[in-house]
Design a protein around this motif. Structure first.
Motif, PDB file in Angstrom:
ATOM      1  N   ALA A  69      43.588  35.217  46.859  1.00  0.00           N
ATOM      2  CA  ALA A  69      44.599  35.625  47.845  1.00  0.00           C
ATOM      3  C   ALA A  69      44.024  35.579  49.263  1.00  0.00           C
ATOM      4  CB  ALA A  69      45.093  37.029  47.518  1.00  0.00           C
ATOM      5  N   ASP A  70      44.896  35.280  50.218  1.00  0.00           N
ATOM      6  CA  ASP A  70      44.468  35.172  51.611  1.00  0.00           C
ATOM      7  C   ASP A  70      44.327  36.539  52.277  1.00  0.00           C
ATOM      8  OD1 ASP A  70      44.467  32.313  51.658  1.00  0.00           O
ATOM      9  OD2 ASP A  70      46.658  32.376  51.652  1.00  0.00           O
ATOM     10  N   GLU A  71      44.836  37.588  51.643  1.00  0.00           N
ATOM     11  CA  GLU A  71      44.684  38.952  52.153  1.00  0.00           C
ATOM     12  C   GLU A  71      44.312  39.824  50.957  1.00  0.00           C
ATOM     13  OE1 GLU A  71      48.303  40.124  54.211  1.00  0.00           O
ATOM     14  OE2 GLU A  71      48.163  38.396  55.564  1.00  0.00           O
ATOM     15  N   PRO A  72      43.682  40.982  51.184  1.00  0.00           N
ATOM     16  CA  PRO A  72      43.305  41.806  50.030  1.00  0.00           C
ATOM     17  C   PRO A  72      44.528  42.151  49.181  1.00  0.00           C
ATOM     18  CG  PRO A  72      42.343  42.669  52.061  1.00  0.00           C
ATOM     19  CD  PRO A  72      43.292  41.577  52.467  1.00  0.00           C
ATOM     20  N   PRO A  73      44.418  42.032  47.835  1.00  0.00           N
ATOM     21  CA  PRO A  73      45.562  42.344  46.970  1.00  0.00           C
ATOM     22  C   PRO A  73      46.011  43.797  47.163  1.00  0.00           C
ATOM     23  CG  PRO A  73      43.819  41.256  45.738  1.00  0.00           C
ATOM     24  CD  PRO A  73      43.255  41.570  47.083  1.00  0.00           C
ATOM     25  N   VAL A  74      47.318  44.031  47.085  1.00  0.00           N
ATOM     26  CA  VAL A  74      47.810  45.415  47.157  1.00  0.00           C
ATOM     27  C   VAL A  74      48.229  45.843  45.753  1.00  0.00           C
ATOM     28  CG1 VAL A  74      48.619  45.132  49.540  1.00  0.00           C
ATOM     29  CG2 VAL A  74      50.228  44.855  47.654  1.00  0.00           C
TER      30      VAL A  74
END
Ligand code: GLU
Length: 293
Positions: A69-74
Motif C-alpha cells: 500500500a502507498d499509505e500505512p494500512p488502516v
C-alpha cells in the motif's frame, strides 16, 4: 480532476485466498493504470469473525505478491469514534430508527412475503415505533416510490439499477450485537479516505445502491465502482473462507498472479510468467485495454 485513490479492503477472517487475490490484483492494477494511490484497509470491525494474526498474514502475502500500500494500512477496529460521529450525523437527518425485530420475526415475514409473491425487503415493521419491544438494531429509512431507485454505471458490469424500497428495505447501520454494520463502516471509510474508485468482487454489487444512498444522506461524494466477477468453486459457490477456499501458495507468487490475471480475462504472454516485473508491466497494460477508464 480529483487524484485517483483506490483501495483493497479485506476482512481478516483467514489467510488471503485466490478469490481475494483476484480482488486485490484488480484494484492494484486499476490504481497503477491510473497512476493513482492504492490503499489497504483491514475490515476487522466484525469482532467475532476476526481471526488473530490474519491481518498481518494478509499484508505479508500481498507484499510477497508485489502489492504494497502507498499509505500505512488502516484498521476499522481503531476507528470506532469516527463511525459513532458519522452515525450521529445520519441520525440528525431523522431517517434512523430503532428496530426491535428478531431475526426470526424478519425471516417469518419474508417467508410470508415470498408465499404472496411480494417484496422480500425488510417490511418496515418498526418504522413507526417499537410497539413495546426492546430496541435491538438501528435502521436507515429508505425513500418510498421512485425516489427509492438508485442507478449507477459499473465500469465492468455496466448500468445497474436497484429499488431500495422493494428490493432491500430499511437497512441496518448498527447491529443488534452492538457492532457497526458493514454498510455504515465502508461508506464512512471510503469518504474519510477520499476513495475515488472502488474496485472489488461482484458479491458486493448488490450492496452498492445502499452505499450510494447512505453517501447521499451523509452528503459525501460517490466514488466510481467496478465489480470483478467472483471466483466460484465447482459447485458454483463463491470462493471464500466459509466455503473452504485454500490459502494461496505464496512461495509461487507468479503462478497465482498469472491465474488471477486469467480470471480477469487479461491475455498475457509467456513473458509474464518469468518475473514479477514483467508480469505487472503486461498486466497493467492489458487491464487498461480491458476496462473503461
Ligand atoms: N471487507 C469486504 C470483504 O472482504 C470488502 C469490502 C469492500 O471492498 O467494500 O468482502
Amino acid at each position: 480532476m480529483t487524484a485517483y485513490r483506490g483501495r483493497f479492503a479485506p476482512s481478516p477472517t483467514g489467510p488471503l485466498h485466490f478469490g481475494s487475490l483476484v480482488s486485490a490484483l484488480a484494484s492494484w492494477l486499476d490504481a497503477r493504470a491510473h497512476r493513482g494511490t492504492w490503499l489497504v484497509r483491514i475490515e476487522d470491525i466484525d469482532g467475532p469473525r476476526t481471526v488473530p494474526g490474519a491481518a498481518e498474514d494478509i499484508l505479508e502475502t500481498l507484499a510477497r505478491f508485489g502489492m504494497v500500500a502507498d499509505e500505512p494500512p488502516v484498521r476499522q477496529s481503531r476507528r470506532m469514534p469516527l463511525y459513532q460521529r458519522e452515525f450521529e450525523r445520519v441520525q440528525s437527518t431523522g431517517l434512523v430508527y430503532p428496530c426491535g425485530c428478531t431475526r426470526k420475526e424478519i425471516a417469518d415475514s419474508l417467508v410470508h412475503a415470498h408465499a404472496r409473491h411480494t417484496t422480500l425487503a425488510y417490511p418496515g415493521t418498526c418504522r413507526n415505533g417499537l410497539n413495546g419491544k426492546p430496541a435491538r438494531a438501528w435502521r436507515l429509512r429508505v425513500p418510498d416510490g421512485d425516489a427509492a431507485i438508485v442507478s449507477f454505471d459499473d465500469r465492468w458490469q455496466g448500468p445497474q439499477t436497484q429499488n431500495l424500497a422493494t428490493e432491500v428495505g430499511d437497512f441496518v447501520l448498527r447491529r443488534a450485537d452492538d457492532q457497526w454494520a458493514y454498510q455504515l463502516a465502508v461508506v464512512v471509510d471510503d469518504a474519510d479516505q477520499r476513495i475515488t474508485h472502488v474496485v472489488r468482487g461482484a458479491d458486493l454489487l448488490d450492496s452498492t445502491a445502499r452505499q450510494i444512498y447512505l453517501q447521499q444522506c451523509l452528503g459525501v461524494p460517490t466514488p466510481s465502482y467496478l465489480h470483478v466477477p467472483v471466483v466460484t468453486n465447482t459447485d458454483g459457490e463463491k470462493l471464500s473462507k466459509q466455503t473452504g477456499a485454500l490459502a494461496l501458495d505464496a512461495s509461487r507468487p507468479l503462478v497465482a498472479l498469472n491465474d488471477a490475471a486469467l480470471h480477469l480475462g487479461l491475455a498475457l504472454s509467456g513473458t509474464a510468467a518469468l518475473s514479477r516485473q514483467a508480469f505487472y508491466a503486461e498486466a497493467i497494460e492489458a487491464w487498461s485495454k480491458r476496462v473503461k477508464r
